[in-house]
Write a protein that holds these residues in place. Structure first.
Motif, PDB file in Angstrom:
ATOM      1  N   GLY A   7      -5.482  -6.988  -5.853  1.00 29.02           N
ATOM      2  CA  GLY A   7      -5.209  -5.666  -5.286  1.00 29.02           C
ATOM      3  C   GLY A   7      -5.870  -4.585  -6.112  1.00 29.02           C
ATOM      4  O   GLY A   7      -6.556  -4.856  -7.106  1.00 29.02           O
ATOM      5  N   ILE A  51      -0.048   1.788  -5.456  1.00 24.93           N
ATOM      6  CA  ILE A  51      -0.775   0.652  -4.901  1.00 24.93           C
ATOM      7  C   ILE A  51      -1.725   1.150  -3.824  1.00 24.93           C
ATOM      8  O   ILE A  51      -1.309   1.779  -2.846  1.00 24.93           O
ATOM      9  CB  ILE A  51       0.191  -0.389  -4.308  1.00 24.93           C
ATOM     10  N   ASN A  52      -3.005   0.881  -4.019  1.00 29.43           N
ATOM     11  CA  ASN A  52      -3.994   1.274  -3.024  1.00 29.43           C
ATOM     12  C   ASN A  52      -4.258   0.164  -2.017  1.00 29.43           C
ATOM     13  O   ASN A  52      -4.498   0.434  -0.830  1.00 29.43           O
ATOM     14  CB  ASN A  52      -5.302   1.661  -3.714  1.00 29.43           C
ATOM     15  N   SER A  53      -4.209  -1.081  -2.489  1.00 28.74           N
ATOM     16  CA  SER A  53      -4.428  -2.209  -1.575  1.00 28.74           C
ATOM     17  C   SER A  53      -3.856  -3.479  -2.196  1.00 28.74           C
ATOM     18  O   SER A  53      -3.655  -3.560  -3.414  1.00 28.74           O
ATOM     19  CB  SER A  53      -5.930  -2.398  -1.277  1.00 28.74           C
ATOM     20  N   ARG A  54      -3.576  -4.469  -1.334  1.00 26.14           N
ATOM     21  CA  ARG A  54      -3.126  -5.787  -1.774  1.00 26.14           C
ATOM     22  C   ARG A  54      -3.848  -6.811  -0.928  1.00 26.14           C
ATOM     23  O   ARG A  54      -3.853  -6.726   0.295  1.00 26.14           O
ATOM     24  CB  ARG A  54      -1.613  -5.927  -1.591  1.00 26.14           C
ATOM     25  N   ARG A  87       0.842  -1.199   0.000  1.00 23.36           N
ATOM     26  CA  ARG A  87       0.000   0.000   0.000  1.00 23.36           C
ATOM     27  C   ARG A  87       0.878   1.250   0.000  1.00 23.36           C
ATOM     28  O   ARG A  87       1.762   1.418   0.844  1.00 23.36           O
ATOM     29  CB  ARG A  87      -0.920   0.006   1.211  1.00 23.36           C
ATOM     30  N   GLY A  88       0.638   2.137  -0.967  1.00 23.82           N
ATOM     31  CA  GLY A  88       1.437   3.343  -1.091  1.00 23.82           C
ATOM     32  C   GLY A  88       2.629   3.192  -2.010  1.00 23.82           C
ATOM     33  O   GLY A  88       3.289   4.189  -2.315  1.00 23.82           O
TER      34      GLY A  88
END
Length: 404
Positions: free
Chosen positions: A208, A190-193, A88-89
């Motif tokens: 993700g 990347i916002n989520s995984r 994330r990030g």
């Protein structure tokens, strides 16, 4: 002798009286001169400034990415590799590997498809040769035209179909093998995984979410009566965004790229969409003043609209029935008819009726009449000073006379 005394004594008394009268008259104070009273109403004024002005329309919004993509698995298997940037990030480039699904089964499927392709090609070549032999044998037996079945053309078409089917199987196997590598479709954050190393994923399983980092968008609500101040309904207009980053007020520049074309049912606003190129400064070096415009930030917006060549700003309370009170060059009250094009808070913008340097009366008048004489506050103060000086001079003269 007695008669002379009767004549001299009255004359002496009369002379003494005249002398006393003259003496007392010289001791009498002269009457004070009264200062001329100025009954003109006293007013305060401000100078009008006329200059070009670019109108702005205020709005606000939240920064969001133009593209948001949920990454899903297109093949099933165990996750055997994860990129260090797949957090994330994390910021990733287009084509960068995010995760790898166990490719062994898909390697085997590709080899099997390639073997089937080889078999199909061999069968096709055999069938081609047999067709040529059948044609030669038919010509030796009879001179009539052979049928397609005699020349084994149906069998040849079957083998051609088998070759194409084997080619399709190879393409599917290669594609599935490529899909074991999950790569970023564009430059992104990347916002989520939702997977971990060793987890099993099936076809359609979410891996993700990515946020496109190349372009950010801000939806800006604009009231219908404010659209008239924008050029071409705001399309291609420059927008100055301001927001807070780490406690510091910063600014960014954007551009209106489109209107959503409908009026929102709840807010009754028209939404314009502004784009910001490279909000995280990934494609060029940033300076200390080029701080990223983060997704999710709340920003205020100033949309630059039309330019007024001769504009002046006047407090709204001084405009009555499209007229303002001016003090002309003869110190007289004059009402000017003005054209108000816009209200900005407690002020109004005027584009007609005023000239640069006009004296706008800012104080109230009890009974204003066009053409009445007026006095400025500083003029009244000067007159009071003149009167005080005159009185002081008169007192000095009187004191000098009394001293004599």
């Amino acid at each position: 002798m007695a008669r002379k005394k009767q004549i001299i004594i009255p004359i002496a008394i009369l002379a003494i009286g005249i002398g006393a009268f003259i003496g007392f008259s010289s001791m009498k104070k002269p009457p004070e001169e009264k200062a001329e009273v100025d009954n003109r109403p006293i007013v305060a004024v401000e100078n009008i400034t006329v200059m070009p002005m670019t109108l702005e329309v205020s709005s606000y919004g939240v920064v969001k990415p133009k593209y948001e993509t949920t990454i899903v698995a297109q093949v099933s298997g165990e996750v055997v590799e994860l990129s260090d940037k797949f957090v994330r990030g994390g910021l990733v480039k287009k084509g960068q590997l995010l995760a790898r699904i166990d490719p062994n089964d898909y390697h085997a499927a590709l080899i099997d498809a390639q073997a089937n392709m080889a078999s199909a090609r061999a069968a096709l070549e055999t069938e081609v040769a047999q067709g040529k032999v059948a044609e030669q044998e038919w010509q030796q037996i009879t001179d009539t035209s052979p049928t397609e079945l005699s020349l084994r053309k149906p069998q040849l078409a079957q083998e051609l179909a088998n070759v194409k089917s084997a080619q399709a199987a190879i393409l599917r196997a290669e594609r599935n093998l490529q899909r074991t590598e999950v790569r970023a479709p564009y430059d992104a954050m990347i916002n989520s995984r939702t997977i971990g190393l060793g987890s099993f994923v099936g076809v359609g399983s979410e891996i993700g979410m990515l946020l496109g980092s190349a372009i950010a968008e801000v939806r800006l609500p604009v009231a219908d009566n404010q659209l008239q101040f924008l050029i071409d309904q705001g399309l291609k207009s420059t927008v100055n965004l301001s927001g807070t980053f780490a406690g510091e007020e910063l600014q960014w520049q954007a551009e209106i790229v489109r209107s959503e074309g409908v009026v929102d049912d709840n807010s009754r606003m028209t939404y314009l969409v502004a784009e910001i190129k490279d909000p995280y400064y990934l494609n060029h070096s940033n300076t200390a003043h080029d701080l990223p415009l983060r997704f999710g930030s709340y920003v205020k917006a100033k949309i630059l609209g039309m330019t007024i060549e001769n504009a002046s700003v006047v407090p709204q309370y001084l405009v009555d029935n499209n007229q303002v009170a001016l003090l002309d060059s003869e110190s007289e009250l004059h009402y000017a008819v003005v054209n108000v094009i816009r209200q900005e808070g407690g002020n109004v913008v005027i584009n007609k009726g005023l000239l640069d340097g006009d004296q706008l009366i800012t104080s109230s008048l009890d009974y204003p009449v066009e053409g009445m004489k007026l006095a400025l506050i500083n003029e009244e103060e000067a007159q009071n000073d003149d009167v005080a000086t005159s009185l002081e001079t008169a007192e000095v003269v009187i004191n000098e006379n009394e001293g004599e």
